[in-house]
Design an enzyme around this catalytic site. Structure first.
Site, PDB file in Angstrom:
ATOM      1  N   GLN A  91      11.027 -12.888 -13.126  1.00 37.36           N
ATOM      2  CA  GLN A  91      11.683 -14.181 -13.333  1.00 37.36           C
ATOM      3  C   GLN A  91      11.596 -14.986 -12.046  1.00 37.36           C
ATOM      4  OE1 GLN A  91      15.665 -13.217 -14.476  1.00 37.36           O
ATOM      5  NE2 GLN A  91      15.993 -11.901 -12.711  1.00 37.36           N
ATOM      6  N   TYR A 131       3.266 -26.460   1.421  1.00 37.07           N
ATOM      7  CA  TYR A 131       2.392 -25.296   1.460  1.00 37.07           C
ATOM      8  C   TYR A 131       0.921 -25.676   1.294  1.00 37.07           C
ATOM      9  CZ  TYR A 131       0.603 -20.620   0.611  1.00 37.07           C
ATOM     10  OH  TYR A 131      -0.100 -19.453   0.698  1.00 37.07           O
ATOM     11  N   THR A 161       0.816 -13.969  -7.423  1.00 32.22           N
ATOM     12  CA  THR A 161       0.335 -12.595  -7.287  1.00 32.22           C
ATOM     13  C   THR A 161       1.540 -11.674  -7.184  1.00 32.22           C
ATOM     14  OG1 THR A 161      -1.777 -13.202  -6.277  1.00 32.22           O
ATOM     15  CG2 THR A 161      -0.957 -10.987  -5.810  1.00 32.22           C
ATOM     16  N   LEU A 162       1.522 -10.619  -7.969  1.00 37.51           N
ATOM     17  CA  LEU A 162       2.612  -9.641  -8.008  1.00 37.51           C
ATOM     18  C   LEU A 162       2.173  -8.366  -7.305  1.00 37.51           C
ATOM     19  CD1 LEU A 162       3.514 -10.144 -11.782  1.00 37.51           C
ATOM     20  CD2 LEU A 162       4.607 -11.219  -9.794  1.00 37.51           C
ATOM     21  N   GLU A 163       3.056  -7.791  -6.520  1.00 42.98           N
ATOM     22  CA  GLU A 163       2.801  -6.533  -5.806  1.00 42.98           C
ATOM     23  C   GLU A 163       3.523  -5.435  -6.583  1.00 42.98           C
ATOM     24  OE1 GLU A 163       3.208  -9.075  -1.690  1.00 42.98           O
ATOM     25  OE2 GLU A 163       4.903  -8.014  -2.547  1.00 42.98           O
ATOM     26  N   GLY A 190      13.074  -2.699 -13.638  1.00 41.54           N
ATOM     27  CA  GLY A 190      13.587  -1.997 -12.461  1.00 41.54           C
ATOM     28  C   GLY A 190      14.256  -0.686 -12.843  1.00 41.54           C
ATOM     29  N   ARG A 191      14.895  -0.657 -13.987  1.00 38.18           N
ATOM     30  CA  ARG A 191      15.558   0.560 -14.469  1.00 38.18           C
ATOM     31  C   ARG A 191      14.556   1.622 -14.908  1.00 38.18           C
ATOM     32  NH1 ARG A 191      21.105  -1.723 -16.939  1.00 38.18           N
ATOM     33  NH2 ARG A 191      21.089  -3.635 -15.710  1.00 38.18           N
TER      34      ARG A 191
END
Length: 186
Positions: free
Chosen positions: A148, A162, A127-129, A105-106
């Site tokens: 994480q 789900y 899945t990551l955006e 993030g930094r």
């Protein structure tokens, strides 16, 4: 209640919670570090004036695969879908929350636009955006720690996990949007 490392390890040992593959070093005080997979999806915007969530045909992706030891250079303002290397299987009494790592993030790397919540009963890779909000390119490497996941205990088992109705259940690799299915239910 957010689970501690001891409870996470205990649930994993009983296979009530499954995270595979997993190294002991990935387990943190109240979360588990997940690593970046090697396959990505980029929205293919050629000949598409805009994305329409009702029309599947307007949402096309091109696959990008990075070989072992390779790198992906994420340009400023660029967005793509990635995946975790790890596959998760959540019991009906746990919710998971996926968050970015502060170190990335930094550097301006965000790993989810909105989808940080994982329902009880989910099974699959996350899945990551991924987007770069910095003004310079950033290198990403398959296998690096990218996010994480923490786990929260429900007061009781959910009635409808789900897996019974989830449109992303069992996903392997990055999965493009299936929002158009929402409009078929109306």
């Amino acid at each position: 209640m957010i689970l501690s490392d001891g409870l996470i390890k205990e649930l994993i040992s009983y296979r009530a919670l499954v995270i595979e593959p997993l190294s002991e070093t990935q387990i943190q005080p109240s979360s588990v570090d997940l690593t970046l997979g090697s396959t990505f999806l980029a929205i293919d915007n050629i000949n598409v004036p805009f994305l329409d969530p009702k029309r599947k045909e307007t949402i096309k992706y091109r696959e990008i695969h990075i070989e072992k030891g390779g790198q992906l250079i994420l340009q400023p303002g660029f967005f793509l879908l990635g995946t975790t290397t790890e596959r998760l299987m959540l019991p009906n009494f746990l919710v998971a929350r996926v968050e970015g790592r502060s170190s990335l993030g930094r550097m301006g790397i965000l790993i989810h636009a909105t989808a940080g919540y994982v329902d009880p009963g989910f099974c699959g890779q996350i899945t990551l955006e991924i987007s770069n909000v910095n003004n310079i390119p950033v290198a990403l490497y398959p296998g690096m720690r990218i996010c994480q996941v923490s786990f929260e205990l429900l007061f009781e088992n959910c009635v409808i996990p789900y897996g019974l109705k989830g449109k992303y259940q069992g996903q392997e690799g990055p999965e493009g949007t299936r929002i158009f299915l929402d409009f078929l239910k109306e």
